[in-house]
Design a protein around this motif. Structure first.
Motif, PDB file in Angstrom:
ATOM      1  N   UNK A 128       0.843  -1.197   0.000  1.00 32.95           N
ATOM      2  CA  UNK A 128       0.000   0.000   0.000  1.00 32.95           C
ATOM      3  C   UNK A 128       0.879   1.247   0.000  1.00 32.95           C
ATOM      4  N   UNK A 129       0.448   2.268  -0.716  1.00 35.76           N
ATOM      5  CA  UNK A 129       1.215   3.509  -0.800  1.00 35.76           C
ATOM      6  C   UNK A 129       0.912   4.398   0.399  1.00 35.76           C
ATOM      7  N   UNK A 130       1.922   5.129   0.836  1.00 33.89           N
ATOM      8  CA  UNK A 130       1.699   6.137   1.862  1.00 33.89           C
ATOM      9  C   UNK A 130       0.986   7.322   1.219  1.00 33.89           C
ATOM     10  N   UNK A 131       0.464   8.217   2.028  1.00 34.70           N
ATOM     11  CA  UNK A 131      -0.230   9.389   1.485  1.00 34.70           C
ATOM     12  C   UNK A 131       0.714  10.240   0.640  1.00 34.70           C
ATOM     13  N   UNK A 132       1.971  10.320   1.056  1.00 36.96           N
ATOM     14  CA  UNK A 132       2.949  11.086   0.294  1.00 36.96           C
ATOM     15  C   UNK A 132       3.211  10.443  -1.063  1.00 36.96           C
ATOM     16  N   UNK A 133       3.331   9.113  -1.070  1.00 36.78           N
ATOM     17  CA  UNK A 133       3.553   8.399  -2.323  1.00 36.78           C
ATOM     18  C   UNK A 133       2.327   8.502  -3.230  1.00 36.78           C
ATOM     19  N   UNK A 134       1.163   8.421  -2.646  1.00 34.70           N
ATOM     20  CA  UNK A 134      -0.071   8.534  -3.423  1.00 34.70           C
ATOM     21  C   UNK A 134      -0.177   9.905  -4.084  1.00 34.70           C
ATOM     22  N   UNK A 135       0.218  10.947  -3.348  1.00 27.94           N
ATOM     23  CA  UNK A 135       0.182  12.304  -3.891  1.00 27.94           C
ATOM     24  C   UNK A 135       1.154  12.448  -5.061  1.00 27.94           C
ATOM     25  N   UNK A 136       2.367  11.920  -4.892  1.00 26.32           N
ATOM     26  CA  UNK A 136       3.359  11.987  -5.964  1.00 26.32           C
ATOM     27  C   UNK A 136       2.897  11.205  -7.182  1.00 26.32           C
ATOM     28  N   UNK A 137       2.316  10.039  -6.953  1.00 26.71           N
ATOM     29  CA  UNK A 137       1.790   9.228  -8.048  1.00 26.71           C
ATOM     30  C   UNK A 137       0.756   9.999  -8.855  1.00 26.71           C
ATOM     31  N   UNK A 138      -0.221  10.582  -8.146  1.00 20.63           N
ATOM     32  CA  UNK A 138      -1.308  11.266  -8.844  1.00 20.63           C
ATOM     33  C   UNK A 138      -0.822  12.539  -9.540  1.00 20.63           C
ATOM     34  N   UNK A 139       0.067  13.270  -8.882  1.00 15.83           N
ATOM     35  CA  UNK A 139       0.593  14.494  -9.501  1.00 15.83           C
ATOM     36  C   UNK A 139       1.353  14.182 -10.786  1.00 15.83           C
ATOM     37  N   UNK A 140       2.129  13.098 -10.770  1.00 18.63           N
ATOM     38  CA  UNK A 140       2.882  12.721 -11.970  1.00 18.63           C
ATOM     39  C   UNK A 140       1.939  12.284 -13.076  1.00 18.63           C
TER      40      UNK A 140
END
Length: 216
Positions: free
Chosen positions: A82-94
């Motif tokens: 599972x992705x952390x909230x920080x990783x999820x944010x970076x994923x979606x922004x990219x």
């Protein structure tokens, strides 16, 4: 499970290979971000074909991390952490940047695929509803595809944020003019449907003449 010779069975070897093939999440995220940066450099050089290729590669890397995708194929292949909230944010922004930039690249081509431009822009708007760039490109593409009313709605939202942008105002004016012409055509059709035809008018004049003759 080992065979009699002390070697692992093919099933065990396959499972081991699968477990070692999964990259750490941060590695994949950084790899995708690097590809996006390369795409941006190609875009600035007006090498749109190479830029499109890099953006697609970045999205392909991110696809394996996206919970919206992986949940649909749960049970197949190695399970992703599972992705952390920080990783999820970076994923979606990219992802948002890549889809936005893909739409921008397509609009620069001599033969524009407006359906694909709209598809990419709407995907951005699913994740980031107020994204001005996506709204503008969705408006332009939708207008070119013939839906002036929806295009006007997109472009009106952009105009509220960027009222002095000449390109936005120009496209909004195009949408309004197209709607005006469509309304004029509809009114003309309605008048044609409810007005009497020349033939019926002629018959009516003949009947009136006959009635006048009978009265004499």
């Amino acid at each position: 499970m080992q065979t009699a010779g002390g070697k692992e069975s093919p099933d065990m070897q396959g499972a081991a290979a699968a477990s070692t093939s999964v990259k750490p999440v941060w590695v994949s995220l950084e790899e995708a971000a690097h590809m996006k940066t390369e795409g941006n450099a190609f875009y600035r050089e007006k090498n749109f074909r190479s830029a499109i290729s890099r953006y697609h590669c970045a999205l392909l890397v991110l696809r394996g991390l996206d919970s919206e995708v992986t949940s649909a194929v749960e049970g197949f292949g190695p399970e992703m952490p599972a992705l952390t909230s920080e990783q999820e944010t970076l994923l979606r922004n990219t992802q948002v940047d890549c889809y936005n930039n893909l739409a921008a690249c397509l609009l620069q081509k001599s033969s524009v695929n407006y359906s694909r431009v709209r598809e990419y822009s709407l995907r951005v708007l699913d994740w980031r509803p107020g994204d001005v760039k996506a709204l503008y490109r969705a408006g332009v593409a939708t207008l070119e595809l013939g839906d002036a009313q929806t295009a006007k709605e997109y472009l009106t939202q952009v105009c509220k944020v960027q009222p002095n942008d000449t390109n936005v105002r120009k496209q909004l004016q195009r949408a309004e003019e197209k709607l005006k012409k469509e309304l004029q055509r509809e009114k003309a059709m309605c008048r044609g449907m409810f007005s009497s035809s020349p033939e019926s008018n002629s018959r009516e004049e003949i009947n009136q003449s006959n009635r006048s003759g009978e009265d004499v």
